[in-house]
Design a protein around this motif. Structure first.
Motif, mmCIF file in Angstrom:
data_model
loop_
_atom_site.group_PDB
_atom_site.id
_atom_site.type_symbol
_atom_site.label_atom_id
_atom_site.label_comp_id
_atom_site.label_asym_id
_atom_site.label_seq_id
_atom_site.Cartn_x
_atom_site.Cartn_y
_atom_site.Cartn_z
ATOM 1 N N MET A 104 0.816 -1.211 0.000
ATOM 2 C CA MET A 104 0.000 0.000 0.000
ATOM 3 C C MET A 104 0.850 1.261 0.000
ATOM 4 O O MET A 104 0.466 2.279 -0.581
ATOM 5 N N ALA A 105 2.018 1.224 0.647
ATOM 6 C CA ALA A 105 2.885 2.403 0.663
ATOM 7 C C ALA A 105 3.369 2.738 -0.744
ATOM 8 O O ALA A 105 3.298 3.887 -1.188
ATOM 9 N N HIS A 106 3.840 1.739 -1.459
ATOM 10 C CA HIS A 106 4.418 1.996 -2.784
ATOM 11 C C HIS A 106 3.343 2.200 -3.836
ATOM 12 O O HIS A 106 3.465 3.090 -4.692
ATOM 13 N N LEU A 107 2.300 1.406 -3.801
ATOM 14 C CA LEU A 107 1.206 1.601 -4.743
ATOM 15 C C LEU A 107 0.535 2.955 -4.505
ATOM 16 O O LEU A 107 0.255 3.701 -5.440
ATOM 17 N N GLY A 108 0.284 3.258 -3.227
ATOM 18 C CA GLY A 108 -0.378 4.516 -2.889
ATOM 19 C C GLY A 108 0.433 5.728 -3.281
ATOM 20 O O GLY A 108 -0.119 6.731 -3.756
ATOM 21 N N GLU A 109 1.753 5.659 -3.092
ATOM 22 C CA GLU A 109 2.602 6.789 -3.453
ATOM 23 C C GLU A 109 2.519 7.071 -4.950
ATOM 24 O O GLU A 109 2.377 8.226 -5.381
ATOM 25 N N ALA A 110 2.587 6.006 -5.761
ATOM 26 C CA ALA A 110 2.507 6.175 -7.210
ATOM 27 C C ALA A 110 1.130 6.671 -7.629
ATOM 28 O O ALA A 110 1.004 7.525 -8.515
ATOM 29 N N TYR A 111 0.097 6.142 -6.997
ATOM 30 C CA TYR A 111 -1.277 6.536 -7.314
ATOM 31 C C TYR A 111 -1.488 8.024 -7.039
ATOM 32 O O TYR A 111 -1.966 8.772 -7.901
ATOM 33 N N LEU A 112 -1.130 8.470 -5.849
ATOM 34 C CA LEU A 112 -1.363 9.862 -5.473
ATOM 35 C C LEU A 112 -0.504 10.819 -6.285
ATOM 36 O O LEU A 112 -0.950 11.903 -6.659
ATOM 37 N N SER A 113 0.731 10.414 -6.577
ATOM 38 C CA SER A 113 1.604 11.258 -7.397
ATOM 39 C C SER A 113 1.020 11.440 -8.796
ATOM 40 O O SER A 113 1.029 12.552 -9.348
ATOM 41 N N THR A 114 0.485 10.359 -9.349
ATOM 42 C CA THR A 114 -0.124 10.437 -10.675
ATOM 43 C C THR A 114 -1.371 11.304 -10.656
ATOM 44 O O THR A 114 -1.611 12.111 -11.569
#
Length: 226
Positions: free
Chosen positions: A143-153
């Motif tokens: 969730m940390a890595h997926l979430g970071e990419a999701y929110l950045s996008t």
């Protein structure tokens, strides 16, 4: 008190727990994935996407995901798995999937795995505790890595939307009494691009009709009715 690790900073205990979780999970992966899918098919946000995915593509995706998890949890090679998580975050952000939809997946996944862990705990409580630690650590990392990419996008999409909207602000110049001029250079390209870049914004503007109206009002043509 021991420091609580964050994200990918794994302690020796973390690595052992993740490896134990993998040994527990891998033989059950197919049935867990199947049960997870059945639950997601009942959710309005995930069901259309799952139905649209060809069975062969879904099977290949699941096999690849399992392979990457094994390489990370079992072998300690995290780079391919984390890159896959990053790409998932980017892809689903662009598709318009809500972030809370991912928590639906996590909640269902935890419950599906928990039921099987209860069975394990009846025979080996200590191992169940290690598996639970590994599960929690795996979910945190995902969730940390997926979430970071999701929110950045998502942030980048918003920036692009705001820039496109600003480009649509048209200065109006008064040449003489009763005659206003609107610069059209770049405007048509922006309108066309806006349709491609802002899929979440609904528009019912007829572009040619708008051009006709502008030209008529500026006196460039008289064959377009008011």
């Amino acid at each position: 008190m021991a420091t609580i690790p964050t994200r990918i900073r794994l302690t020796a205990d973390d690595k052992a727990a993740l490896a134990e979780y993998w040994r527990f999970y891998e033989p059950l992966a197919a049935e867990i994935t199947r049960e997870l899918r059945e639950s997601l098919m009942k959710l309005p946000e995930w069901a259309p996407m799952l139905r649209a995915m060809p069975a062969t593509a879904e099977a290949e995706r699941n096999a690849r995901s399992l392979e990457l998890q094994g390489i990370a949890f079992r072998d300690g090679n995290w780079a391919p798995y984390l890159e896959d998580l990053r790409m998932q975050g980017v892809t689903y952000a662009k598709m318009g999937v809500s972030f809370i939809a991912w928590y639906d997946i996590i909640a269902i996944y935890r419950e599906v795995v928990r039921r099987r862990m209860i069975q394990l705990g009846a025979d080996d409580f200590a191992r169940m505790a290690r598996v639970a630690d590994g599960l929690n650590r795996a979910v945190d990392i995902a969730m940390a890595h997926l979430g970071e990419a999701y929110l950045s996008t998502k942030e980048q999409i918003i920036v692009e939307q705001q820039a496109a909207i600003r480009e649509l602000t048209m200065p109006v110049l008064q040449v003489r009494d009763g005659l206003l001029v609107i610069p059209l250079v770049g405007m048509l390209e922006t309108l066309v691009a806006l349709g491609a870049r802002l899929p979440s914004i609904e528009t019912h503007v007829d572009l040619q009709e708008g051009i006709d109206q502008i030209e008529r009002r500026l006196g460039f043509r008289d064959d377009v009715p008011a």
